[in-house]
Design a protein around this motif. Structure first.
Motif, PDB file in Angstrom:
ATOM      1  N   GLU A 187       0.927  -1.289  -0.028  1.00  0.00           N
ATOM      2  CA  GLU A 187       0.108  -0.032  -0.160  1.00  0.00           C
ATOM      3  C   GLU A 187       0.801   1.336   0.112  1.00  0.00           C
ATOM      4  OE1 GLU A 187      -0.369  -2.579   2.268  1.00  0.00           O
ATOM      5  OE2 GLU A 187      -2.220  -3.344   1.189  1.00  0.00           O
ATOM      6  N   GLN A 188       1.957   1.272   0.673  1.00  0.00           N
ATOM      7  CA  GLN A 188       2.904   2.448   0.949  1.00  0.00           C
ATOM      8  C   GLN A 188       3.558   2.601  -0.545  1.00  0.00           C
ATOM      9  OE1 GLN A 188       1.917   4.360   3.137  1.00  0.00           O
ATOM     10  NE2 GLN A 188       3.932   4.592   4.109  1.00  0.00           N
ATOM     11  N   VAL A 189       4.014   1.351  -1.100  1.00  0.00           N
ATOM     12  CA  VAL A 189       4.481   1.737  -2.417  1.00  0.00           C
ATOM     13  C   VAL A 189       3.510   2.473  -3.523  1.00  0.00           C
ATOM     14  CG1 VAL A 189       5.222   0.291  -4.577  1.00  0.00           C
ATOM     15  CG2 VAL A 189       5.868  -0.579  -2.397  1.00  0.00           C
ATOM     16  N   ASP A 190       2.279   1.802  -3.167  1.00  0.00           N
ATOM     17  CA  ASP A 190       1.373   2.462  -4.272  1.00  0.00           C
ATOM     18  C   ASP A 190       0.930   3.841  -4.097  1.00  0.00           C
ATOM     19  OD1 ASP A 190       1.114  -0.086  -5.454  1.00  0.00           O
ATOM     20  OD2 ASP A 190      -0.817  -0.512  -4.445  1.00  0.00           O
ATOM     21  N   THR A 191       0.919   4.222  -2.882  1.00  0.00           N
ATOM     22  CA  THR A 191       0.464   5.585  -2.222  1.00  0.00           C
ATOM     23  C   THR A 191       1.658   6.537  -2.596  1.00  0.00           C
ATOM     24  OG1 THR A 191      -0.507   4.916  -0.624  1.00  0.00           O
ATOM     25  CG2 THR A 191       0.120   7.026  -0.172  1.00  0.00           C
ATOM     26  N   LEU A 192       3.016   5.941  -2.400  1.00  0.00           N
ATOM     27  CA  LEU A 192       4.130   7.053  -2.644  1.00  0.00           C
ATOM     28  C   LEU A 192       4.388   7.168  -4.161  1.00  0.00           C
ATOM     29  CD1 LEU A 192       6.736   8.585  -1.472  1.00  0.00           C
ATOM     30  CD2 LEU A 192       7.839   6.597  -1.335  1.00  0.00           C
ATOM     31  N   THR A 193       4.232   5.943  -4.837  1.00  0.00           N
ATOM     32  CA  THR A 193       4.213   6.091  -6.441  1.00  0.00           C
ATOM     33  C   THR A 193       3.315   7.207  -6.978  1.00  0.00           C
ATOM     34  OG1 THR A 193       5.118   3.746  -6.351  1.00  0.00           O
ATOM     35  CG2 THR A 193       4.134   4.669  -8.406  1.00  0.00           C
ATOM     36  N   GLU A 194       2.076   7.153  -6.645  1.00  0.00           N
ATOM     37  CA  GLU A 194       1.213   7.996  -6.766  1.00  0.00           C
ATOM     38  C   GLU A 194       1.421   9.548  -6.502  1.00  0.00           C
ATOM     39  OE1 GLU A 194      -0.954   7.454  -9.528  1.00  0.00           O
ATOM     40  OE2 GLU A 194      -0.010   5.396  -9.144  1.00  0.00           O
ATOM     41  N   GLN A 195       1.899   9.668  -5.183  1.00  0.00           N
ATOM     42  CA  GLN A 195       2.173  10.836  -4.795  1.00  0.00           C
ATOM     43  C   GLN A 195       3.378  11.630  -5.556  1.00  0.00           C
ATOM     44  OE1 GLN A 195       3.668  11.399  -0.688  1.00  0.00           O
ATOM     45  NE2 GLN A 195       3.769  13.443  -0.724  1.00  0.00           N
ATOM     46  N   LEU A 196       4.413  10.758  -5.775  1.00  0.00           N
ATOM     47  CA  LEU A 196       5.589  11.328  -6.936  1.00  0.00           C
ATOM     48  C   LEU A 196       4.930  11.701  -8.158  1.00  0.00           C
ATOM     49  CD1 LEU A 196       8.093   8.798  -5.352  1.00  0.00           C
ATOM     50  CD2 LEU A 196       8.511  11.089  -5.492  1.00  0.00           C
ATOM     51  N   ARG A 197       4.326  10.589  -8.881  1.00  0.00           N
ATOM     52  CA  ARG A 197       3.585  11.040 -10.088  1.00  0.00           C
ATOM     53  C   ARG A 197       2.745  12.267 -10.276  1.00  0.00           C
ATOM     54  NH1 ARG A 197       2.307   6.743 -13.463  1.00  0.00           N
ATOM     55  NH2 ARG A 197       1.903   5.493 -11.594  1.00  0.00           N
ATOM     56  N   ALA A 198       2.011  12.521  -8.960  1.00  0.00           N
ATOM     57  CA  ALA A 198       1.228  13.769  -8.943  1.00  0.00           C
ATOM     58  C   ALA A 198       2.126  14.994  -8.987  1.00  0.00           C
ATOM     59  CB  ALA A 198       0.133  13.512  -7.613  1.00  0.00           C
ATOM     60  N   ASP A 199       3.355  14.979  -8.109  1.00  0.00           N
ATOM     61  CA  ASP A 199       4.161  15.840  -8.097  1.00  0.00           C
ATOM     62  C   ASP A 199       5.117  16.138  -9.278  1.00  0.00           C
ATOM     63  OD1 ASP A 199       2.832  16.169  -5.619  1.00  0.00           O
ATOM     64  OD2 ASP A 199       4.675  15.521  -4.385  1.00  0.00           O
ATOM     65  N   GLY A 200       4.902  15.353 -10.205  1.00  0.00           N
ATOM     66  CA  GLY A 200       5.404  15.444 -11.516  1.00  0.00           C
ATOM     67  C   GLY A 200       6.994  14.806 -11.675  1.00  0.00           C
TER      68      GLY A 200
END
Length: 129
Positions: free
Chosen positions: A85-98
């Motif tokens: 879940e943390q892998v998914d969350t952090l990946t999406e946060q990084l993607r959203a931040d460009g």
């Protein structure tokens, strides 16, 4: 024996420090400055005593490796988040931040759940569970 630290040459020391502090919960030590060599660095401390040293000095040439291909030598390092879940969350946060995700979250053939992101200067980071 254990790995004490890895080191990365950087062009923007403060941007890299801020990136690792924000996304990977590192604590930066005091900035080291050697005026004679025009060298600056930080040790970034992870929770488990492993460290990443980021370093800056004029005249260090750009890396000639293509970040989208694999070459002999150090190609990535992995940071464990503790859960899928943390892998998914952090990946999406990084993607959203460009930040560029070069490996979508997946389970590898050897059983690791991971994604791969490029840091601000194109270094590959595997984000694992």
């Amino acid at each position: 024996m254990r790995i004490d630290h890895l080191a990365i040459w950087t062009h923007d020391l403060e941007k890299m420090r801020a990136f690792y502090e924000k996304y990977f919960n590192v604590t930066a030590g005091e900035k080291y400055i050697n005026p004679k060599k025009n060298f600056e660095s930080y040790f970034l401390n992870f929770e488990n005593d492993c460290r990443l040293e980021i370093m800056k000095m004029p005249n260090i040439p750009a890396n000639e490796n293509d970040v989208y291909k694999q070459f002999t030598g150090l190609i990535h390092f992995a940071i464990s988040t503790g859960s899928k879940e943390q892998v998914d969350t952090l990946t999406e946060q990084l993607r959203a931040d460009g930040y560029e995700i070069v490996g979508e979250p997946r389970t590898t053939g050897d059983g690791y759940y991971e994604s791969v992101v490029l840091d601000p200067e194109g270094n590959r980071i595997e984000i694992t569970e």
